[in-house]
Each structure stands twice: as C-alpha cells, then as structure tokens.
Design a protein around this motif. Structure first.
Motif, PDB file in Angstrom:
ATOM      1  N   HIS A   1       0.825  -1.225   0.000  1.00 25.84           N
ATOM      2  CA  HIS A   1       0.000   0.000   0.000  1.00 25.84           C
ATOM      3  C   HIS A   1       0.854   1.268   0.000  1.00 25.84           C
ATOM      4  O   HIS A   1       1.871   1.333   0.685  1.00 25.84           O
TER       5      HIS A   1
ATOM      6  N   ASP B   1      -4.035   3.871   2.385  1.00 25.08           N
ATOM      7  CA  ASP B   1      -3.683   4.121   3.782  1.00 25.08           C
ATOM      8  C   ASP B   1      -2.240   3.761   4.128  1.00 25.08           C
ATOM      9  O   ASP B   1      -1.905   3.626   5.296  1.00 25.08           O
TER      10      ASP B   1
ATOM     11  N   HIS C   1      -6.068   0.268  -1.515  1.00 25.03           N
ATOM     12  CA  HIS C   1      -7.498   0.035  -1.285  1.00 25.03           C
ATOM     13  C   HIS C   1      -8.334   0.888  -2.229  1.00 25.03           C
ATOM     14  O   HIS C   1      -8.276   2.120  -2.187  1.00 25.03           O
TER      15      HIS C   1
ATOM     16  N   HIS D   1       2.258  -1.276   4.884  1.00 23.20           N
ATOM     17  CA  HIS D   1       1.581   0.028   4.989  1.00 23.20           C
ATOM     18  C   HIS D   1       2.557   1.136   5.381  1.00 23.20           C
ATOM     19  O   HIS D   1       2.128   2.249   5.673  1.00 23.20           O
TER      20      HIS D   1
HETATM   21 FE    FE Z   1      -5.060  -0.913   4.793  1.00 22.14          FE
END
Ligand code: FE
Ligand code: AMP
Ligand code: FE
Ligand code: ZN
Length: 307
Positions: free
Chosen positions: A25, A30, A55, A289
């Motif tokens: 990500h 996020d 996402h 992330h």
């Molecule tokens: Fe996430």
C-alpha cells in the motif's frame, strides 16, 4: 491479454519466494510511503517485483511504474477491493486483490469512482458520530492524513492528533496508556463499534471478481481467512472459498506477513491442498503500509514467511 492459466502461473508465489511482494500500500490509500519511495524500498530489500494494491484505487500505479522502470523493479498494477459479504446474519468486509489488472479498464475506473463516493459518505458519517461522542475532529483534518482514498487509518490518526481526544479516550475506555491507532479501531471505528456506520455500501464479492476479470487481472482472496465483521474478526471457511471459486476467484493469498492461526504451518498445509484441488494460485504479500505504521497491517516489505 493473459489466459487464466497464465495468470495463475504468473502469480504462483512458490516460484518467486523471497523475490516478490504482491500486496503493498502507498499513500494513495492508507500506506505511509509514496509509490516512488516504495519502489526504492523494494530495491533496498532485494526484491525484483512488487504489486501496488491500494485500497479501492489505482491512483499510484503510474508513478510506481515510472519509478520501477528507472530502478529495474517490476511494478505489477493491482488493487485491493473492499467487498461486503454475509456470514449468515453477520455482515463482514472481505478484501479481494486484483493482480495484473489493466488500469485503463473503463468499468474498473467507473466502479472505483463510485467506491470513492461511498468512502466519502461513510467518512462523513463516522466524523459526525465521533463529534456526537464528544471528540474534536473534522473531515478536513482526516483528509490531511491521506493523499488518496479516505480510509479509517487516516481517521484514527487525525483523532489521535488532538490531546483532548486522547484524554477522552483514556477516560472513556479506562486505558492505562495513551491510545494508539489500534485502540481507536478496537473501541470506536471497527465494524460494530459506535463510530462505524453500518450503512457503509460496498460491492459484492461477485462484482469485484467480475471487475478484475474484466480488467484482465487475477482475483485473489486477500489475507484469505481473515475479515472484519460486526462481531469481530471472522474466518472464511472452505464452503465459502468453494463458492468464490465458482464465481471466478483465481487465487488465495496463502503466504502473508504473519503466522497466527489460520496462517500456522499446519493450517497452511491444509489450505495448500485445497488450493491445489481448486486450481487456485497461492500468492504472497506483506500488506506493507509503511515502516511507521505500527498497529496497522504489515510493516515489513517483502518479509513473507515461506513455506
Ligand atoms: Fe489498509
Ligand atoms: P477502511 O479502508 O476504512 O475499511 O480501513 C481498513 C484499513 O484499516 C485496513 O486495510 C487496515 O489497514 C486498517 N485496519 C483495519 N483494522 C485495523 C485494526 N484493528 N487496527 C489497525 N488498523 C486496522
Ligand atoms: Fe486487506
Ligand atoms: Zn492490504
């Protein structure tokens, strides 16, 4: 255009273990890092390839691919779609990865636009609910924590920014320490908690699978056995998996960054056998992330336990 068999062979983690990470990500959803920074980190980690799977958005792909070309890292265009699924009477969010999608797919682009509107609506009501509960927060503050899709991690970070909110949470939930992002989820914004609005619309799994197939990508069940429901974390069982396969699912993310049950070695052996029977690709992803994303999902790029 790749056939189903080609896609499944392309995303077989056992052939590329340690060299690829097919679930990453960026700050277009996020994550904390820019797409360019992710490519740099991938190179540093000795990887050959990453899939950018933000996402509900493909906004970071172009930048990541440009950076990839410059540094010799292959960037697979991807996405992670949020879907709504019923487990008997229980509503749950199941995540579907699309690997190797064509980011120019008109249907996909259109559907992502609708999802952005849903997220906007959901976030607006979540912020209102938090205000009703006495917290000091605005939608604009949440927006400053993301350069892409509006997600709850941004909401949690914005909430924790203000000391009055941290104090309020400590008192409301008798916390010993100052609250973290994960506490905001646990007490306020997970499914079924006070600031989670159960009106959140999302596409069905069938729709997500169709969109990804339509964009010539491989639909894969993310962190397959874990999803968030109104009554906490739930597992996807064999019957559900069989049903998804009938609907066009092409893979499961069997190799994931942590090894709790059902990601234990033993459990994985059973799922591996089932994947073989159902002709599913077993993919691998770290769900990265960002390094500082403590309490969020993965924070180690390419460190995927295997086998
Ligand atoms: Fe996430
Ligand atoms: P949303 O996109 O608004 O549904 O937010 C989901 C994202 O929040 C997930 O992709 C994770 O990155 C993060 N997340 C979900 N559950 C938790 C949790 N319990 N603690 C911390 N982060 C979470
Ligand atoms: Fe996910
Ligand atoms: Zn993810």
């Amino acid at each position: 255009m790749s056939s189903d068999a080609e896609l499944k062979a392309r995303f077989d983690y056992s052939k590329r273990a340690g060299k690829v990470d097919w679930h990453v990500h960026s700050y277009r959803s996020d994550g904390l890092d820019s797409p360019t920074e992710l490519v740099r980190l991938a190179k540093e980690a000795g990887l050959e390839e990453i899939a950018l799977t933000d996402h509900d958005t493909i906004a970071g792909i172009e930048e990541a691919q440009r950076a990839g070309e410059q540094s010799g890292i292959t960037v697979v265009p991807g996405v992670e779609l949020n879907t709504r699924e019923m487990f008997n009477d229980l509503e749950a969010s199941v995540h579907i990865l699309g690997l190797g999608i064509d980011p120019r797919s008109p249907r996909l682009i259109e559907a992502l636009g609708r999802l952005a509107t849903h997220r906007e609506e959901h976030m607006t009501s979540a912020v209102e609910k938090l205000q009703e509960l006495g917290y000091k927060i605005t939608l604009d503050e949440v927006r400053t924590y993301t350069k892409g899709t509006l997600g709850r991690p941004a909401l949690a970070r914005a909430l924790l920014k203000r000391k009055v909110n941290r104090v309020r949470m400590r008192q409301a939930f008798s916390l010993v320490k100052s609250p973290k992002v994960s506490d905001v989820f646990t007490y306020l914004i997970s499914r079924g908690k006070p600031a989670y609005q159960n009106v959140r619309p999302a596409m069905t799994i069938q729709h997500a699978i169709q969109l990804i197939r339509d964009a010539n990508g491989l639909p894969v069940l993310s962190h397959p056995l874990i999803c968030e429901s109104n009554a906490g974390i739930r597992q996807i069982d064999e019957a559900k998996l069989r049903q998804y396969v009938k609907e066009g699912l092409g893979g499961i993310e069997l190799y994931y960054y942590y090894r709790i049950v059902p990601y234990s070695r033993l459990a994985r052996k059973r799922w591996l056998a089932l994947a073989k029977e159902l002709d599913l690709a077993c993919t691998g992803g770290g769900d990265y992330h960002g390094k500082g994303s403590k309490g969020l999902a993965g924070h180690l790029l390419g460190k995927i336990p295997y086998p």
